[in-house]
Scaffold this active site. Structure first.
Site, PDB file in Angstrom:
ATOM      1  N   GLY A 546       0.828  -1.207   0.000  1.00 16.38           N
ATOM      2  CA  GLY A 546       0.000   0.000   0.000  1.00 16.38           C
ATOM      3  C   GLY A 546       0.857   1.249   0.000  1.00 16.38           C
ATOM      4  O   GLY A 546       2.028   1.218   0.371  1.00 16.38           O
ATOM      5  N   VAL A 547       0.251   2.355  -0.423  1.00 17.43           N
ATOM      6  CA  VAL A 547       0.932   3.647  -0.449  1.00 17.43           C
ATOM      7  C   VAL A 547      -0.049   4.699   0.077  1.00 17.43           C
ATOM      8  O   VAL A 547      -1.209   4.732  -0.349  1.00 17.43           O
ATOM      9  CB  VAL A 547       1.395   4.033  -1.870  1.00 17.43           C
ATOM     10  CG1 VAL A 547       2.076   5.389  -1.849  1.00 17.43           C
ATOM     11  CG2 VAL A 547       2.330   2.975  -2.444  1.00 17.43           C
ATOM     12  N   GLY A 548       0.421   5.542   0.996  1.00 15.89           N
ATOM     13  CA  GLY A 548      -0.430   6.595   1.552  1.00 15.89           C
ATOM     14  C   GLY A 548       0.318   7.902   1.654  1.00 15.89           C
ATOM     15  O   GLY A 548       1.451   8.038   1.169  1.00 15.89           O
ATOM     16  N   GLY A 549      -0.321   8.886   2.290  1.00 17.39           N
ATOM     17  CA  GLY A 549       0.297  10.195   2.437  1.00 17.39           C
ATOM     18  C   GLY A 549       1.559  10.148   3.278  1.00 17.39           C
ATOM     19  O   GLY A 549       2.478  10.929   3.095  1.00 17.39           O
ATOM     20  N   PHE A 550       1.616   9.212   4.244  1.00 13.70           N
ATOM     21  CA  PHE A 550       2.783   9.110   5.116  1.00 13.70           C
ATOM     22  C   PHE A 550       3.946   8.427   4.406  1.00 13.70           C
ATOM     23  O   PHE A 550       5.104   8.748   4.643  1.00 13.70           O
ATOM     24  CB  PHE A 550       2.392   8.312   6.365  1.00 13.70           C
ATOM     25  CG  PHE A 550       3.463   8.241   7.414  1.00 13.70           C
ATOM     26  CD1 PHE A 550       3.589   9.245   8.354  1.00 13.70           C
ATOM     27  CD2 PHE A 550       4.344   7.170   7.467  1.00 13.70           C
ATOM     28  CE1 PHE A 550       4.572   9.186   9.320  1.00 13.70           C
ATOM     29  CE2 PHE A 550       5.326   7.096   8.433  1.00 13.70           C
ATOM     30  CZ  PHE A 550       5.438   8.109   9.367  1.00 13.70           C
ATOM     31  N   GLY A 551       3.656   7.496   3.541  1.00 16.43           N
ATOM     32  CA  GLY A 551       4.698   6.756   2.837  1.00 16.43           C
ATOM     33  C   GLY A 551       4.168   5.406   2.383  1.00 16.43           C
ATOM     34  O   GLY A 551       2.965   5.184   2.273  1.00 16.43           O
ATOM     35  N   LYS A 552       5.075   4.491   2.135  1.00 16.56           N
ATOM     36  CA  LYS A 552       4.707   3.161   1.665  1.00 16.56           C
ATOM     37  C   LYS A 552       4.479   2.214   2.844  1.00 16.56           C
ATOM     38  O   LYS A 552       5.058   2.380   3.916  1.00 16.56           O
ATOM     39  CB  LYS A 552       5.803   2.599   0.755  1.00 16.56           C
ATOM     40  CG  LYS A 552       5.967   3.367  -0.550  1.00 16.56           C
ATOM     41  CD  LYS A 552       7.069   2.762  -1.422  1.00 16.56           C
ATOM     42  CE  LYS A 552       7.208   3.546  -2.729  1.00 16.56           C
ATOM     43  NZ  LYS A 552       8.267   3.010  -3.610  1.00 16.56           N
ATOM     44  N   LYS A 567       4.718   0.617   8.063  1.00 18.49           N
ATOM     45  CA  LYS A 567       4.455   1.896   7.398  1.00 18.49           C
ATOM     46  C   LYS A 567       5.683   2.775   7.571  1.00 18.49           C
ATOM     47  O   LYS A 567       6.031   3.185   8.676  1.00 18.49           O
ATOM     48  CB  LYS A 567       3.212   2.574   7.967  1.00 18.49           C
ATOM     49  CG  LYS A 567       2.843   3.848   7.229  1.00 18.49           C
ATOM     50  CD  LYS A 567       1.388   4.239   7.443  1.00 18.49           C
ATOM     51  CE  LYS A 567       1.091   4.657   8.849  1.00 18.49           C
ATOM     52  NZ  LYS A 567      -0.257   5.235   8.984  1.00 18.49           N
ATOM     53  N   ASP A 663     -10.216  11.192   9.701  1.00 17.32           N
ATOM     54  CA  ASP A 663      -9.927  10.724   8.339  1.00 17.32           C
ATOM     55  C   ASP A 663     -10.604   9.379   8.094  1.00 17.32           C
ATOM     56  O   ASP A 663      -9.972   8.411   7.648  1.00 17.32           O
ATOM     57  CB  ASP A 663      -8.418  10.615   8.123  1.00 17.32           C
ATOM     58  CG  ASP A 663      -8.053  10.573   6.634  1.00 17.32           C
ATOM     59  OD1 ASP A 663      -8.913  10.948   5.805  1.00 17.32           O
ATOM     60  OD2 ASP A 663      -6.923  10.176   6.306  1.00 17.32           O
TER      61      ASP A 663
END
Length: 876
Positions: A546-552, A567, A663
């Protein structure tokens, strides 16, 4: 020759004199302006009102009615042999023809100082005071004022540093706002071998309400406290969309210039104006002292919203000095709308969001009503030596594509040297980055800290060495036994860079570095970077899940075979150390079956890594659309929604202090191997308001499409903001489509709005996921949609709590299970449902609160299969 003459005449020791005027000698009422409510004339009478025409032998009366007194009459208080007075009676040959004669009354004469000289003013009432300096190098037969180099100080504040006015084609006007008590001094300090001059001075009281202590910080977005500790220099005061407003039309004798020279990007803009008589002021907030009604009576807005290009904003560019923080005051008044709540727009400062979906109607409860908002922009957020102020329409079906601005003020804030010009203090010391004193202090502090740390480290190593376990050499991690980082009562400190300076007007964290401190007690296991590299094959891209705003997010496997989700924060990520710290602190306090558990974290080598339990089936969204995964049944979807609702309900009510997730979305609802739902990602979470609060004022953060519109407009966060987001999730689960789809027709772009519209029209069945549409029991669907619709109420007070939402979902599940076990007879009429809903304060129905499902011509006994299912109903 002129310079030699100057030195010969002033070869005496250092000298300072004071010009002291009695305040009663200079008191004069300021001009009238519109009042707050009735718009009748109102006068502000300053307790201190010193107006001086320096070097003049007579009074000078201005068009606005103010009279500047001559300082010639006060020469008995001075040592006149120590100063030279320069007076020019005729301006026809000594002033540039480019200067309007109407601007010249206070610039015809000047007083010249050949050594340090000080004006001292007694202050009758402490508080904010205007300090206005008039400077123009008039032509003098003996002194060339364009060669004068000097500084001006007010107490410990540097107003001007080594200024030299070589341009005699324009007038120089400097305006400051300073908090004063006791007395105010203005010291003129010539550079060695030079001299100083001044044409006119104002020292006038200002209302205390002119500057409040709180503003909105732009970078980072949030509250700024400490304006009362600052001094200000006025850089710009613009009447947007209107003409010049002179001092005679302003209660505080201010001048407002047109914005024409600064509105760089206003394609598609239009000026609007109304009579100043219709402008109203609210009970609290804006007053005629903040800005006269004539400022709010004119504006710039979008000319034709239909031809407005997307993402194009109306822009004002204002050149400023870099390295300073600035107070930016924006004035608004809705003079273009016909009805309330029809104008929503965004405000940007240097391309950063200042306010999202600003709704003036909700703030003032009326049209044609003044409103202002203060922002603070830090110096390191200024690029290209300019400040960009932008307004743009907020995309909403209920709002017109328009935006408006009425007035704009930019004020420089004094820096760490208490200066408005450079980093030299009044005593001449330098406060810049190359300061020798500062370097010595830093070196000494660092040296001492390193010495202490080294001694402590050696002591710990010695103690641990004495207690080293058998077979330690066979272990993979040296630090696992040598350093006491894994012990529950230990702590650690990591620092990527030192925190930035903290000035007298506020402090903040460096965006380029972080400094964190955590006690490991309660925060789970502290992983080494080596362990996590082994678990992920050195963070192999093949392990990314997965990939998000914080990183991978990586899938890892520990030595004992335990699978974990890792994460890893990346440099330049949308989130950062604040979210990293928040996530750890939040999850360390939370333990619930429907919340993702934090196993531990890593904070080595400038890394920010969080380690969670592995959720085998990933995000809920992947099982709804966008992938080839099998579709979830309606019962599965209900159970997942119930699990997520229980997790959110626990956050809001079960934790020691209520927590707002902020969120909530389908990618933050994860599923384990048994499809049990767990809420994740607490990086944006906030503590809920206390009992004596109604909301938390905070910057708007979240995910587009799920954001509570009330929170978006007012920046006031409550638990009901999570409820709204969860309502969007419920329709997303039901319809299996993205919450925002720009390619669809306008009315269908937002899933929440489209689903509500279809429900009102009775066509909701057409947009339900076709994989489950035929399997949903009508009663279950009705109860489910009823709960989702309540979640999406426009105002938070009209939305249910998560406990009530959970009740609706569990009720819907019971109805679905009941319908799948017993089919009604062919001749039976529509099902009738009778139930007693538990109160909002209960944790669920008691044994007496039995849910009974009855069909016409059908009797059920307590021992029937249906009743056995219903009686086990578990409330919230």
């Amino acid at each position: 020759m002129r310079g030699n003459k100057c030195r010969a005449s002033w070869s005496q020791p250092y000298f300072s004199f004071s010009i002291i005027f009695l305040s009663s000698f200079f008191l004069f009422n300021l001009t009238k302006c519109a009042s707050a409510k009735s718009n009748a004339s109102s006068t502000f009478t300053p307790s201190d009102n010193y107006l001086i025409d320096c070097g003049s032998t007579q009074e000078t009366r201005l068009k606005d009615g103010r009279t500047f007194k001559s300082d010639h009459d006060a020469t008995s208080l001075l040592q006149t042999e120590e100063d030279v007075q320069a007076s020019v009676d005729s301006i026809s040959i000594n002033v540039s023809s480019s200067i309007s004669p109407s601007s010249l009354p206070l610039f015809r004469t000047a007083r010249i100082f050949l050594q340090d000289s000080t004006y001292t003013f007694f202050v009758a009432e402490p508080g904010w005071h205007w300090v206005r300096l008039y400077l123009y190098p008039i032509d003098h037969p003996s002194y060339n004022l364009t060669e004068a180099v000097f500084s001006v100080f007010s107490g410990k504040i540097v107003l001007l540093h080594q200024i030299q006015i070589q341009d005699n084609t324009s007038l120089v006007f400097k305006e400051y706002l300073i908090s004063v008590s006791g007395r105010l001094s203005l010291q003129f300090k010539p550079k060695k071998g030079s001299f100083a001059f001044i044409n006119a001075i104002e020292v006038v009281s200002a209302p205390d309400s002119l500057i409040t202590n709180i503003a909105t910080s732009v970078s980072p977005l949030g509250d700024f406290n400490g304006l009362s500790n600052s001094a200000f220099q006025v850089c710009y005061r613009l009447n947007v969309g209107g003409p010049t407003i002179t001092s005679e039309n302003d209660t505080l004798s201010r001048t407002w210039e047109p914005d024409g020279k600064h509105n760089k990007f206003l394609q598609g803009s239009k000026n609007a104006s109304v009579s100043a008589k219709i402008i109203k002021y609210p009970e609290s907030g804006a007053t005629p002292y903040i800005a006269p009604s004539s400022v709010y009576a004119s504006a710039v807005h979008i000319e034709d919203p239909l031809t407005m290009q997307p993402n194009v904003n109306l822009t004002w560019r204002l050149n400023v000095d870099p390295g300073y923080s600035y107070l930016i005051r924006l004035h608004f008044c809705d003079i273009v709308s016909k009805v309330l709540n029809s104008l929503y727009f965004n405000v940007y400062i240097n391309t950063m969001v200042g306010v999202s979906a600003l709704d003036l109607s909700s703030l003032t409860d009326a049209l044609d009503t003044a409103y202002y908002k203060d922002f603070v922009l830090y110096g390191d957020a200024i690029t290209n030596d300019s400040i960009l102020v932008q307004i743009g329409p907020y995309q909403s079906q209920s709002a017109s594509l328009d935006a408006i601005l009425n007035g704009l003020e930019i004020m420089k804030m004094n820096n760490e040297a208490n200066s408005f010009e450079g980093l030299f203090t009044v005593d001449g010391s330098y406060k810049g980055p190359n300061s020798t004193t500062k370097k010595l202090k830093i070196v000494a502090a660092v040296g001492l800290a390193l010495a202490v740390a080294a001694m402590l480290l050696l002591a710990m190593v010695f103690v641990r060495w004495q207690k080293r376990p058998e077979g330690w050499e066979k272990r993979n991690s040296f630090s696992s036994w040598l350093l006491p980082l894994h012990r529950s009562n230990s702590s650690f400190l990591s620092s990527k860079s030192s925190s930035r300076r903290s000035s007298q007007y506020g402090s903040r964290k460096s965006k380029n570095g972080y400094s964190t401190y955590f006690s490991t007690q309660g925060y789970g296991r502290l992983f080494t970077i080596y362990e996590l590299q082994n678990a992920t094959q050195n963070f192999d891209e093949k392990t990314v899940i997965g990939v998000g705003g914080f990183g991978k997010v990586y899938l890892g496997e520990l030595e004992d075979g335990t699978k974990i989700a890792i994460k890893r924060g990346t440099s330049g990520s949308e989130q950062g150390i604040t979210e990293f710290k928040t996530e750890i602190e939040m999850l360390s306090k939370l333990r619930h079956r429907h919340l993702v558990s934090l196993i531990g974290f890593c904070d080595e080598q400038s890394e920010m890594i969080l380690v969670y339990e592995y959720m085998a089936n990933g995000p809920l969204r992947d099982h709804l659309y966008g992938t080839n995964l099998p579709s979830l049944s309606w019962k599965q979807r209900l159970e997942i929604c119930i699990g997520a609702a229980r997790g959110l309900h626990y956050l809001h009510t079960g934790a020691a202090l209520g927590i707002i997730h902020r969120d909530v979305k389908t990618t933050n609802i994860l599923l384990d191997e048994n499809f049990v739902a767990k809420v994740s990602d607490f990086g944006l979470s906030k503590a809920a308001p206390t009992l004596d609060q109604t909301h938390v004022s905070t910057a708007v953060k979240g995910s587009f499409g799920y954001l509570d519109p009330e929170y978006f407009r007012r920046q006031q966060l409550t638990e009901k903001s999570d409820v709204y987001s969860f309502g969007v999730v419920l329709f997303e689960v039901l319809c299996a489509r993205a919450v925002i789809t720009p390619s669809l027709p306008r009315e269908q772009v937002s899933l929440a709005e489209w689903a509500m519209q279809c429900h009102r029209k009775g066509t909701l069945q057409k947009i339900i996921d076709p994989h489950i549409a035929s399997s949903i029991d009508p009663g279950s669907l009705k109860k489910y949609v009823e709960g989702a619709e309540k979640c999406l109420a426009e105002h938070g007070v009209d939305r249910p709590g998560m406990g009530d939402v959970l009740w609706h979902l569990e009720y819907a599940l019971q109805l679905q299970e009941a319908s799948s076990q017993i089919a009604p007879p062919e001749d039976s009429s529509e099902m009738i449902l009778a139930s007693e809903k538990p109160s909002s304060n209960s944790s669920g129905p008691s044994e007496e609160q039995v849910v009974v499902v009855v069909y016409d011509n059908l009797e059920l006994s307590p021992g029937s299969p249906l009743f056995s299912q219903i009686k086990n109903f578990q409330g919230r």
